[in-house]
Structures are given as C-alpha cells and as structure tokens.
Motif scaffolding. Structure first.
Motif, PDB file in Angstrom:
ATOM      1  N   LEU A   1      41.549  44.483  36.546  1.00 41.42           N
ATOM      2  CA  LEU A   1      42.372  45.660  36.611  1.00 41.42           C
ATOM      3  C   LEU A   1      43.309  45.936  35.867  1.00 41.42           C
ATOM      4  O   LEU A   1      43.236  47.214  35.335  1.00 41.42           O
ATOM      5  CB  LEU A   1      43.093  45.788  38.301  1.00 41.42           C
ATOM      6  N   SER A   2      43.909  45.153  35.028  1.00 40.61           N
ATOM      7  CA  SER A   2      45.170  45.283  34.090  1.00 40.61           C
ATOM      8  C   SER A   2      44.024  45.894  32.606  1.00 40.61           C
ATOM      9  O   SER A   2      44.513  46.556  32.149  1.00 40.61           O
ATOM     10  CB  SER A   2      45.875  44.098  33.805  1.00 40.61           C
ATOM     11  N   SER A   3      42.916  45.254  32.638  1.00 46.12           N
ATOM     12  CA  SER A   3      42.024  45.535  31.604  1.00 46.12           C
ATOM     13  C   SER A   3      41.270  46.810  31.712  1.00 46.12           C
ATOM     14  O   SER A   3      41.216  47.594  30.672  1.00 46.12           O
ATOM     15  CB  SER A   3      41.031  44.193  31.389  1.00 46.12           C
ATOM     16  N   VAL A   4      41.027  46.974  32.881  1.00 47.71           N
ATOM     17  CA  VAL A   4      40.630  48.655  33.145  1.00 47.71           C
ATOM     18  C   VAL A   4      41.829  49.741  32.774  1.00 47.71           C
ATOM     19  O   VAL A   4      41.412  50.470  31.905  1.00 47.71           O
ATOM     20  CB  VAL A   4      40.031  48.658  34.710  1.00 47.71           C
ATOM     21  N   ALA A   5      42.813  49.305  33.046  1.00 44.50           N
ATOM     22  CA  ALA A   5      43.914  50.106  32.712  1.00 44.50           C
ATOM     23  C   ALA A   5      44.082  50.314  31.332  1.00 44.50           C
ATOM     24  O   ALA A   5      44.442  51.414  30.576  1.00 44.50           O
ATOM     25  CB  ALA A   5      45.382  49.798  33.562  1.00 44.50           C
ATOM     26  N   LEU A   6      44.306  49.186  30.747  1.00 41.82           N
ATOM     27  CA  LEU A   6      44.457  48.962  29.147  1.00 41.82           C
ATOM     28  C   LEU A   6      43.271  50.155  28.504  1.00 41.82           C
ATOM     29  O   LEU A   6      43.492  50.685  27.893  1.00 41.82           O
ATOM     30  CB  LEU A   6      44.237  47.851  28.502  1.00 41.82           C
TER      31      LEU A   6
END
Length: 183
Positions: A136-141
């Motif tokens: 999820l943090s990667s999606v946001a990035l």
C-alpha cells in the motif's frame, strides 16, 4: 448546578441546569466511509482504532497489527490515497474518507494489482507479515511518482519495517511495478 437522579434501572444520571457545561463524549460513534469502493457505515466505540474497525468489524485481516505504535507500518492503509498507520488513528477520524486496504487492490476478477504482481514476481516478500503495508505504501508512492529512484523508494518505505528481507527485493518490486504501470 447539577442534580443527580436515579432512573428506573438504578443508574445515576446527571441533569445539568447550566447550559455552559461542556457536552459529555458519546460512548459510540457512527463511521461512514468508502471502503475498497463500497459505502460502509458502522457504529463503534469512540476509542476504536481504525485497524480494529477494519479487522473486527469488517473482517479485513490483511491490515496487520504488530507494534501498535506506528513504528512498523504493518497496519498501513490508504486514507484518501495517503498511507496511514491505522493502529494509531481512531475510526471516527476517517469518517467520510475513502479507504483502501490490501484486499481492495485486486480487480474484481481476482487479478492482482500491478504492485502486488511485482511483489509476487520479484519475491519482494518472505513471511508476508509486512507485505500489505509495503504494497500500500508503494501504491501511494507510484501515484505520486511514475519512476521513483531507489532513494525515493527507500525514503517512502522508511516507515515500513521488514524483519525477513534485506529490502533489496522490495525495492526491485517497486521498480518493476513502476515499469509495469508505464506500459
């Protein structure tokens, strides 16, 4: 001035004559959110953390709980597109928001989101406990930056802890996902 009275059940209640006295906090709150694309409303105790709401009320157990102090990032979810550590946010604080958990990333047909696919293909996971937060943090990035540098990936994922890998495969996964979304 306050008068204490006893109701039929034997509970003592206060009747306030002075309108300037502050209101008492309610014990429960209604929370309405869009959760993984679906409108959801629930009533929870006022002190319920978002992670508990997701796991206990909505049965979305991909939101993991570990440190309970925002240190590890295993509980990361997206709130209006931003990564948030749900172990330290009250459910009431996200009322009216759009929430995405790891369960909401896959398509309706079950095909994985490009970031999930990249983590799978690149072996960017080991035990899998940190994976939902990392994904999820990667999606946001990748919503912010089409082609992040390794340093940008490291900085963005610095709030997520993995105790199994050396992060090399995780960084490779994010780079692969960036390439896949450029196609």
């Amino acid at each position: 001035m306050t008068d204490a009275t006893e109701d039929a059940s034997g509970d003592v209640t206060d009747e306030t004559e002075d309108a300037s006295e502050p209101p008492r906090p309610s014990e429960t709150v209604e929370v309405s959110v869009t959760l993984n694309g679906e409108a959801v409303t629930g009533t929870v105790d006022a002190g319920t953390f978002l992670s508990s709401f997701l796991r206990r009320e909505r049965y979305l157990t991909g939101t993991h709980r570990a440190c309970e102090s925002t240190t590890c990032g295993a509980c990361t979810v997206l709130v209006d597109g931003d990564p948030v550590k749900s172990c330290n946010v009250l459910a009431a604080q996200v009322d009216g928001s759009d929430l995405t958990t790891v369960e909401g990333l896959a398509d309706d047909d079950g095909s994985l989101h490009p970031v999930q696919r990249a983590f799978w293909d690149t072996h960017g996971l080991q035990c899998g406990f940190c994976t939902p937060g990392m994904v999820l943090s990667s999606v946001a990035l990748l919503e912010e930056t089409d082609d992040p540098s390794v340093d940008e990936i490291r900085t963005h994922l610095s709030g997520n802890v993995c105790r199994c890998t050396g992060y090399t495969k995780i960084i490779e996964s994010v780079k692969r996902a960036a390439e896949a979304t450029d196609d």
